[in-house]
Design a protein around this motif. Structure first.
Motif, mmCIF file in Angstrom:
data_model
loop_
_atom_site.group_PDB
_atom_site.id
_atom_site.type_symbol
_atom_site.label_atom_id
_atom_site.label_comp_id
_atom_site.label_asym_id
_atom_site.label_seq_id
_atom_site.Cartn_x
_atom_site.Cartn_y
_atom_site.Cartn_z
ATOM 1 N N PRO C 145 33.010 42.104 44.361
ATOM 2 C CA PRO C 145 34.203 42.488 45.117
ATOM 3 C C PRO C 145 35.358 41.554 44.778
ATOM 4 O O PRO C 145 35.132 40.401 44.396
ATOM 5 C CB PRO C 145 33.780 42.300 46.574
ATOM 6 N N GLU C 146 36.573 42.056 44.930
ATOM 7 C CA GLU C 146 37.739 41.266 44.513
ATOM 8 C C GLU C 146 37.824 39.904 45.192
ATOM 9 O O GLU C 146 38.252 38.933 44.595
ATOM 10 C CB GLU C 146 39.032 42.043 44.808
ATOM 11 N N PHE C 147 37.396 39.838 46.449
ATOM 12 C CA PHE C 147 37.531 38.527 47.107
ATOM 13 C C PHE C 147 36.590 37.506 46.481
ATOM 14 O O PHE C 147 36.889 36.325 46.434
ATOM 15 C CB PHE C 147 37.311 38.638 48.613
ATOM 16 N N TRP C 148 35.478 38.002 45.974
ATOM 17 C CA TRP C 148 34.509 37.095 45.357
ATOM 18 C C TRP C 148 35.042 36.580 44.015
ATOM 19 O O TRP C 148 35.021 35.389 43.750
ATOM 20 C CB TRP C 148 33.180 37.833 45.196
ATOM 21 N N ILE C 151 37.749 34.084 44.811
ATOM 22 C CA ILE C 151 37.253 32.767 45.208
ATOM 23 C C ILE C 151 36.812 31.983 43.969
ATOM 24 O O ILE C 151 37.084 30.789 43.849
ATOM 25 C CB ILE C 151 36.084 32.919 46.218
ATOM 26 N N LEU C 154 39.852 30.935 41.860
ATOM 27 C CA LEU C 154 40.570 29.924 42.636
ATOM 28 C C LEU C 154 39.866 28.576 42.525
ATOM 29 O O LEU C 154 40.496 27.542 42.287
ATOM 30 C CB LEU C 154 40.598 30.387 44.105
ATOM 31 N N SER C 166 47.561 27.559 43.952
ATOM 32 C CA SER C 166 46.483 28.242 44.652
ATOM 33 C C SER C 166 46.981 29.415 45.480
ATOM 34 O O SER C 166 46.187 30.132 46.068
ATOM 35 C CB SER C 166 45.763 27.258 45.561
ATOM 36 N N VAL C 272 43.924 36.514 50.019
ATOM 37 C CA VAL C 272 43.375 35.269 49.491
ATOM 38 C C VAL C 272 44.471 34.427 48.839
ATOM 39 O O VAL C 272 44.502 33.208 48.993
ATOM 40 C CB VAL C 272 42.251 35.549 48.471
ATOM 41 N N PHE C 273 45.387 35.062 48.128
ATOM 42 C CA PHE C 273 46.398 34.303 47.406
ATOM 43 C C PHE C 273 47.726 34.173 48.147
ATOM 44 O O PHE C 273 48.718 33.759 47.570
ATOM 45 C CB PHE C 273 46.628 34.914 46.013
#
Lengths: 553, 312, 326
Positions: C145-148, C151, C154, C166, C272-273
């Motif tokens: 998934p995109e958040f993974w 992370i 990042l 960041s 996230v960003f």
């Protein structure tokens, strides 16, 4: 309210009732069995907590409390609920058994009136008002009313003490802890950082009086959400108010000791207990260069009193305003109102008549003052507005003509999607201060591993607590409330959930609020044996499964 | 398989459907065995899925710690953010909870969402595809316009909005995901049925007087089932990812531990910067489960028409 | 049916889809629990004041009147006024819309360039070990998934190596460039753009990669490739000049659809960003019960999806003469 919205509420309430009734019905069946006790079993308690992401503290301590209550023989169902739903059902409709809450400490709440009167006076129990627990006590009402009338602080304090005593004895809510407000900033960027009880680094005085270090002229303050708007008539969110008070002056300001002191007012005089005479400072001007006059002040109170839902309560005690001199005006009050200086004069923004008199009538597409987005706010405060890119940054500039020019030249407010992005920005030195409390682990990490970040720390007078619906059994029984309160592991909550960053509390006025705090009230918590004794003495019994039953009829 | 054929048996009539279907079932089964035998990726996928399924089923009984319990030191203080040790294989969270146990228990949420949402979606999609292609005319028009509308909805935003409206429970997440996922199945099943509709076996069934329902579900459906299985595999993958996204944005079921939620907690606690043991296990678990579904899907794809394109 | 007739019919369908979409939007958000004042109750607002605000926002009107109002507003090109910002929704969203388009647009372009080239290569390497590795890598990217992925990039590029910022879209305190082009072409902007684009690219490149490989396989089987080989053309020339060109059709039409999907992905990446885009705005608007804003954002995302689907359909019939206009 329209028919439609009523219907919607009813439907939702219906669902909630069905859900709540089902387990109770089962419990009723159990009572018929031969369990060796006479009374009916105590109903299941639904404990509403916030979701873990909205506030981990409330979520976690809810679980700890439920564990202990279960040990007492209560059937507890912990229900993590979205914040907007809690507001709607528990706070608005008063539809709850018990729920966890935190009253934030704001400068205006250092004055004891809100925590004494608004939250607990019996006149505030209707739906939507703030005495959601339906606490009604004549003795308490008398004390809460009396403290409003007494201008002498010592005399008033006696009544505030009395309020706290009765509150503790009755336990309509159980106060649990005050948070320690630890907020980080860059050590190299400031020689001196001012902080304030209840507000930490978000305080007015931090922005105005903090001393930047050589080579730095900017305060770059991060906050985990964006300002909604800069309309002084709107300002629903605390964050909006905290931002607007930098741009707009007030007659009084609550100083770092929590006392209202003259600000735009040069002097304030009590002519009698319903008449207050205010003289404003000489030679003040608006950010657009116009002169600030006593007419502006009168206009502000009248305009905001009429149009602002949020400042409505602050202007309510005022019956009439009369200009009696070049710089002097007189407030006539309905009745004596001791918190007037802090709550009213300390809260109402002074806005320019030459701009706001035109709103909404002089504007296209603006139907009411609340609809106005006030794109370039003109105030008279220590900072003036420069530019705002939503979700990126808001730039404010020091007002060199102000009687209290800030020590920094520029203030940049930076919103973050969440705390974690802000901490990143701080460590990368993109911002130099954060106006919110990071989680305990981040605080520890910043303390130990990140040399260029310093933590400022101050106690909050806001309080974490748990509410009981006094209109529902078993909470209508004071003994049960005492027992439940005894069973709350307050110290463990502070040690484990808050990682030691807080203080156990027993009163609605925090210890840090030294002048008003009553150190001598009944104390509850951390004593589950005592809780059991209280219930036993009151005649409660336990069946073979350890489930608690009401005393026999 | 066999029970299915028996079920159909009892409904058999004189048009020879039973034998045909039995033969088809046997053939299909053999093909499945064949393709998986020759495909390492498919085998890995099946193995991974099996492991996760066991975790999901027996999770609560095989965890070394209670995943919701705050683990404490001897002096009563919480074991916060402990690095992995023999006692806590994947370390602990900021509240002293055992990460390893949470990962095991978290499998259940992903599996429930993945399988049930995919099942619902494929059932809806297959039926809509079948009915619209078979009947044609205004039925097809209406159903396909509805499919178009479903395609017009941006997936993740729609899921978030609806989960917010229905309340954050695992069931609303399942329903909402299924409400959108059926659209791709509907389209491909429809085009496949369109090509089958004109084939001789359908003509002959019609000639002996078989009813529409019978033709649709006994004659045509078995032929599009492999395709439906393929889309079921992909749907599992999309559903697991969607659930993880929803949980990561904070709209997940607050009473259930899921991998997305673990990552969300780790992220909001700012732990991604130092507590790798709290971040890597749930992230890798999501990835492996979704990969298992894709691996299986790829293998199944060989059974079906290779011309078909499957990307969402 | 001729091409023109097909297009006309397709436009008619577009209108119906739009209407259904807009109505659905209205129904969804009016059924939402809570009202926009909920978030601020703890800040000291009493019930009377809340009712005042609700009346001021028109929320006490009967639903059908609200619907009529809403339709009228949309037809006149207005999304209404944000409950939260007190500013027209459009004024807020127009900036964020472009922020999102630049972010996700860049990501989709990168994903396509890398994905198509690598996919063609994988097709060429069919049967080799490298192909297998490539496919597994592609599936792995698509399974994260995109958040993974966010992370991970990042952690690597911002925390560990410290090469890239960041989060955010611009350095704080930077003067806001007055012109549109200067805002989106500055090095500062690009510097902040790299990491989120990287995260999204990893996720979105898997689709064109695998698709390109599959179609390449089909095309490479075709006769004319053998003929080209016989003509003595080098393998690479055949690959990129002939085979790839012939397999681009499904990949291009898929691009339109992936762009639509990427709109949804912006919710996660922007959160996230800390990117000031439409996706993050939508999540916040939902949490604040700011219906007009959430609806506006949802409407724009839906519009991108609808229009992209429309473009994909047209492109397909335009590019592929074999398609019947049905």
């Amino acid at each position: 309210m329209s028919d439609e919205s009523v219907k919607r509420r009813d439907v939702m309430k219906g669902v909630a009732t069905v859900a709540a009734v089902a387990p109770v019905a089962t419990a009723g069946c159990l009572g018929d069995d031969d369990t060796g006790v006479d009374g009916e079993p105590v109903e299941e308690i639904e404990l509403i907590v916030t979701t873990a992401d909205y506030d981990p503290v409330r979520y976690e301590f809810g679980q700890l409390i439920a564990d202990n209550w279960r040990e007492l023989g209560f059937d507890v169902d912990v229900n993590p609920t979205a914040w907007n739903t809690i507001v709607d059902t528990a706070m608005d409709q008063q539809d709850f058994d018990a729920f966890t809450l935190n009253w934030g400490g704001r400068a205006e709440r250092i004055d004891p009136d809100i925590f004494c009167y608004d939250l607990h006076h019996s006149s505030q129990t209707e739906l939507g008002a703030r005495n959601q627990v339906n606490f009604e006590n004549e003795e308490y009402d008398e004390a809460a009313e009396a403290q409003r009338r007494l201008y002498d602080d010592e005399e008033r304090r006696e009544q505030v003490y009395r309020c706290q005593e009765i509150f503790a004895e009755e336990q309509p809510r159980t106060p649990i802890a005050n948070q320690e407000q630890i907020m980080p900033y860059l050590a190299d960027a400031f020689d001196e950082v001012v902080t304030m009880m209840g507000e930490g680094l978000m305080s007015f005085w931090t922005a105005v009086d903090s001393e930047p270090a050589g080579g730095n002229s900017e305060l770059r303050l991060g906050y985990p959400s964006e300002v909604n708007n800069l309309n002084p008539a709107d300002g629903q969110a605390t964050h909006d108010q905290q931002t607007m008070r930098l741009i707009y002056d007030r007659l009084m300001r609550i100083n770092t000791d929590g006392v209202a002191e003259e600000w735009l007012a040069e002097s304030v005089e009590e002519v009698d207990d319903t008449t207050i005479e205010v003289t404003i400072r000489d030679g003040q001007s608006w950010h657009d260069g116009e002169e600030l006059t006593v007419e502006d002040v009168k206009f502000s109170f009248e305009y905001l009193g009429e149009h602002s839902p949020v400042l409505d309560a602050a202007t309510d005690p005022v019956e009439d305003i009369e200009i009696v001199g070049d710089r002097t005006l007189r407030f006539d009050l309905d009745e004596p109102f001791a918190p007037f200086l802090a709550v009213s004069l300390g809260q109402v923004f002074i806005i320019p008549e030459h701009i706001w008199a035109e709103i909404p009538d002089g504007m296209d597409d603006v139907n009411s003052p609340l609809d106005f987005d006030n794109p370039e706010p003109v105030g008279s405060g220590p900072f003036q507005f420069v530019d705002w890119q939503r979700d990126e940054q808001m730039v404010l500039e020091a007002n060199e003509d102000h009687f209290n020019t800030p020590n920094v030249e520029t203030m940049i407010k930076v919103p973050g999607a969440d705390m974690s992005t802000l901490v990143r920005l701080l460590e990368d030195e993109e911002i130099n201060m954060i106006g919110w409390v990071p989680g305990p682990d981040t605080v520890n990490r910043l303390e130990e591993d990140v040399d260029h970040v310093e933590n400022s720390s101050i106690e909050d007078h806001g309080w974490y607590h748990i509410n009981y619906q006094l209109e529902r059994p078993p909470f209508d029984d004071k003994d049960v409330r005492h027992a439940l309160a005894h069973a709350i592991p307050k110290q463990d909550i502070v040690d484990v959930v808050m990682d030691g960053m807080g203080t156990v509390t027993h009163s609605q006025i925090a210890e840090v609020n030294e002048f008003w705090h009553n150190p001598d009230v009944m104390e509850f918590g951390d004593d589950i044996d005592r809780a059991r004794d209280v219930l036993e003495e009151a005649g409660y019994q336990w069946d073979d499964d350890g489930r608690i039953h009401y005393p026999a009829e | 398989m066999s029970r299915e054929t028996q079920g159909i048996d009892s409904m058999a009539s004189d048009d020879g459907a039973t034998e045909r279907i039995r033969a088809l079932a046997v053939r299909t089964w053999r093909t499945f065995v064949d393709v998986f035998e020759g495909d390492r990726m498919g085998q890995i996928g099946l193995a991974l899925l099996l492991i996760f399924a066991l975790m999901g089923m027996f999770g609560p009984w095989i965890t070394p710690h209670d995943p919701t319990e705050i683990n404490r030191d001897d002096d009563g203080s919480a074991l916060r953010l402990e690095a992995p040790s023999t006692d806590h294989y994947f370390g602990t969270t900021n509240m002293g909870r055992d990460v390893f146990s949470q990962v095991i228990v978290g499998a259940r949420a992903s599996l429930i969402v993945g399988t049930i949402a995919a099942l619902i979606a494929v059932t809806i999609g297959t039926n809509i595809g079948l009915i619209s292609a078979y009947y044609g005319g205004w039925t097809e028009d209406v159903l396909m316009r509805i499919t178009d509308i479903a395609y017009a909805l941006p997936f993740l935003p729609f899921v978030i909005v609806l989960v917010f409206l229905l309340g954050p429970s695992i069931w609303s997440i399942i329903i909402v995901i299924a409400l959108l996922l059926w659209r791709s199945t509907a389209r491909v099943v429809r085009s496949q049925v369109l090509s089958h509709k004109e084939r001789p076996y359908v003509e002959s069934a019609r000639a002996v007087g078989a009813s529409d329902l019978r033709i649709m579900y006994l004659h045509i459906l078995p032929n599009v089932l492999p395709l439906a299985f393929l889309y079921a595999a992909f749907s599992v993958a999309w559903a697991v990812i969607a659930e993880a996204n929803v949980s990561f944005l904070g709209f997940g079921d607050p009473t259930m531990i899921s991998w997305g939620q673990m990552l969300f907690e780790a992220y909001t606690a700012d732990a991604i910067r130092f507590a790798w043991w709290w971040v890597v296990p749930p992230g890798v678990s999501i990835m492996l489960l979704v990969m298992a579904a894709f691996f299986i899907g790829r293998t199944l794809e060989r059974v079906t028409n290779p011309e078909l394109r499957h990307a969402e | 049916m001729g091409l023109r007739e097909y297009v006309v019919r397709r436009i008619f369908q577009l209108v119906i889809t739009y209407w259904a979409f807009i109505t659905l939007l209205f129904v969804l958000f009016r059924a939402a629990p809570g009202d926009p004042t909920s978030m601020f109750v703890m800040d000291g607002m009493d019930e009377e004041s809340r009712q005042e605000i609700i009346a001021d926002l028109g929320l006490d009107q009967p639903l059908y009147l609200q619907y009529v109002d809403y339709m009228g507003q949309l037809l006149s090109g207005s999304f209404g006024v944000s409950f939260r910002y007190r500013e027209p929704v459009w004024d807020v969203l127009v900036i964020k819309f472009w922020n999102t388009i630049f972010l996700m647009g860049a990501a989709v372009i990168c994903a396509y360039v890398i994905g198509v080239l690598a996919g063609a290569l994988l097709g060429w390497w069919r049967g080799k070990r490298a192909e297998r590795v490539g496919i597994v890598a592609g599936l792995m990217a698509r399974s994260s998934p995109e958040f993974w992925t966010s992370i991970i990039v990042l952690s690597v590029f911002a925390f560990w190596l410290g090469w890239l910022p960041s989060g955010g879209m611009r350095s704080i305190g930077a003067e806001m460039a007055p012109s549109f082009s200067a805002r989106y072409l500055s090095t500062d902007f690009v510097y902040h753009l790299v990491l989120p684009v990287m995260a999204a690219t990893i996720y979105y490149m898997a689709t064109p990669l695998l698709l390109m490989r599959n179609t390449m396989l089909d095309v490479l089987k075709a006769d004319f490739i053998e003929i080209k080989k016989a003509e003595g053309l080098s393998e690479l020339t055949i690959l990129y000049k002939h085979a790839a060109r012939n397999s681009i059709l499904p990949v291009v039409t898929m691009a339109a659809i992936v762009t639509g999907t990427a709109m949804g992905g912006s919710l996660v990446i922007e959160t996230v960003f800390n990117w000031p885009g439409m996706g993050r705005e939508m999540v916040e608007a939902i949490n604040y019960n700011d219906y007009p804003m959430a609806m506006g954002a949802f409407f724009l995302m839906g519009s991108v999806v609808i229009i992209m689907n429309f473009v994909a359909d047209l492109l397909y019939v335009y590019l592929d003469p074999r398609v019947e206009y049905k």
